[in-house]
Design a protein around this motif. Structure first.
Motif, PDB file in Angstrom:
ATOM      1  N   LEU A  28      39.254  46.254  35.008  1.00 38.72           N
ATOM      2  CA  LEU A  28      40.194  46.315  36.351  1.00 38.72           C
ATOM      3  C   LEU A  28      41.256  46.896  37.019  1.00 38.72           C
ATOM      4  O   LEU A  28      41.757  46.878  37.802  1.00 38.72           O
ATOM      5  N   ARG A  34      39.229  54.403  40.419  1.00 43.05           N
ATOM      6  CA  ARG A  34      37.598  54.131  40.030  1.00 43.05           C
ATOM      7  C   ARG A  34      36.417  55.304  41.135  1.00 43.05           C
ATOM      8  O   ARG A  34      36.016  55.067  40.437  1.00 43.05           O
ATOM      9  N   ILE A  63      31.640  44.070  40.845  1.00 44.14           N
ATOM     10  CA  ILE A  63      32.394  45.059  41.895  1.00 44.14           C
ATOM     11  C   ILE A  63      32.046  46.156  42.381  1.00 44.14           C
ATOM     12  O   ILE A  63      31.871  46.927  43.234  1.00 44.14           O
ATOM     13  N   GLN A  72      37.041  50.593  45.304  1.00 37.16           N
ATOM     14  CA  GLN A  72      37.199  49.432  44.728  1.00 37.16           C
ATOM     15  C   GLN A  72      35.797  49.463  43.240  1.00 37.16           C
ATOM     16  O   GLN A  72      36.025  48.670  42.466  1.00 37.16           O
TER      17      GLN A  72
END
Length: 248
Positions: A28, A34, A63, A72
């Motif tokens: 992460l 992402r 997530i 995200q």
């Protein structure tokens, strides 16, 4: 070499028998966008695998929640289950024992092949193989490796430990699978049956191959390159076309 500027898609692939929160946290922390990253995991069909699956799914749900901003969330996440058998024990000492290496590595190879050929997509530019026990990397790992613009590039992997003699925290080589071939290695290979394998880092098998792990310079440039004849899978970046062309 300019993967980030070109907005190239990265597929991170991890065979996973244990879920380490530190591995997930490190993942992460990578600062590559992402929405340009897909993740792929393959888990064994055993007791450890069931536990790992639950932990991984919980982490993924947090997530990938649709309420989270798109920036995200990862572009896509694949979770596969391994068809073949795997080692019952994932204790570090037992899974690194020489006697289990032929079986362990054959099963791992089958799992990796299933994983890559199931998940690779038409827009995948790079595949980053990242072992599930890699818990610390630079957050620029993807940019650092794509910068080399090589068909295959492997990063050095080390283990933190407390040095009792020097009474201080230190690091030691962990991945011995990145090597340059040697005359002794070639002779040994020629003397073995076709279905036997040579593994590095074991006193019982002396190949005298130069190992990349032994060439680390703490004061050197992290981008120093060393030409290799063999690589492991701990932290390896591969151009997707290498796998599309049939590399297994």
């Amino acid at each position: 070499a300019n993967a980030l500027q070109n907005r190239e898609n990265i597929l991170i692939l991890t065979p996973m028998s244990k879920f380490l929160p530190e591995y997930w946290s490190n993942l992460l922390n990578l600062n590559y966008p992402r929405e340009l990253i897909e993740l792929g995991f393959i888990l064994p069909r055993n007791k450890d695998g069931e536990k790992t699956l639950k932990q991984l799914e919980e982490a993924v749900k947090l997530i990938q929640n649709p309420k989270n901003p798109k920036t995200q969330r990862f572009n896509k996440i694949h979770i596969l289950r391994q068809d073949s058998h795997s080692l019952n024990s994932q204790d570090e000492k037992e899974r690194h024992a020489l006697k289990v290496q032929k079986f362990r590595r054959s099963q791992m190879a089958a799992a990796r092949n299933s994983l890559v050929f199931t998940t690779i997509g038409p827009y995948t530019s790079w595949i980053l193989w990242l072992d599930a026990d890699i818990v610390e990397t630079p957050n620029t790992l993807i940019q650092d490796l794509t910068k080399h613009n090589k068909p295959v590039v492997s990063a050095n992997c080390y283990q933190r430990y407390y040095d009792e003699e020097k009474k201080k925290d230190s690091i030691r080589p962990y991945d011995y699978n990145n090597w340059v071939e040697s005359e002794d290695g070639l002779k040994l290979a020629a003397s073995l049956p076709e279905d036997e394998i040579i593994v590095e880092g074991y006193a019982e098998i002396a190949t005298y191959r130069p190992l990349m792990a032994h060439f680390y310079d703490p004061n050197g440039d992290i981008h120093t390159e060393m030409e290799l004849d063999g690589v492991g899978g701990a932290c390896v970046l591969v151009k997707a076309d290498v796998h599309r062309d049939g590399a297994m």
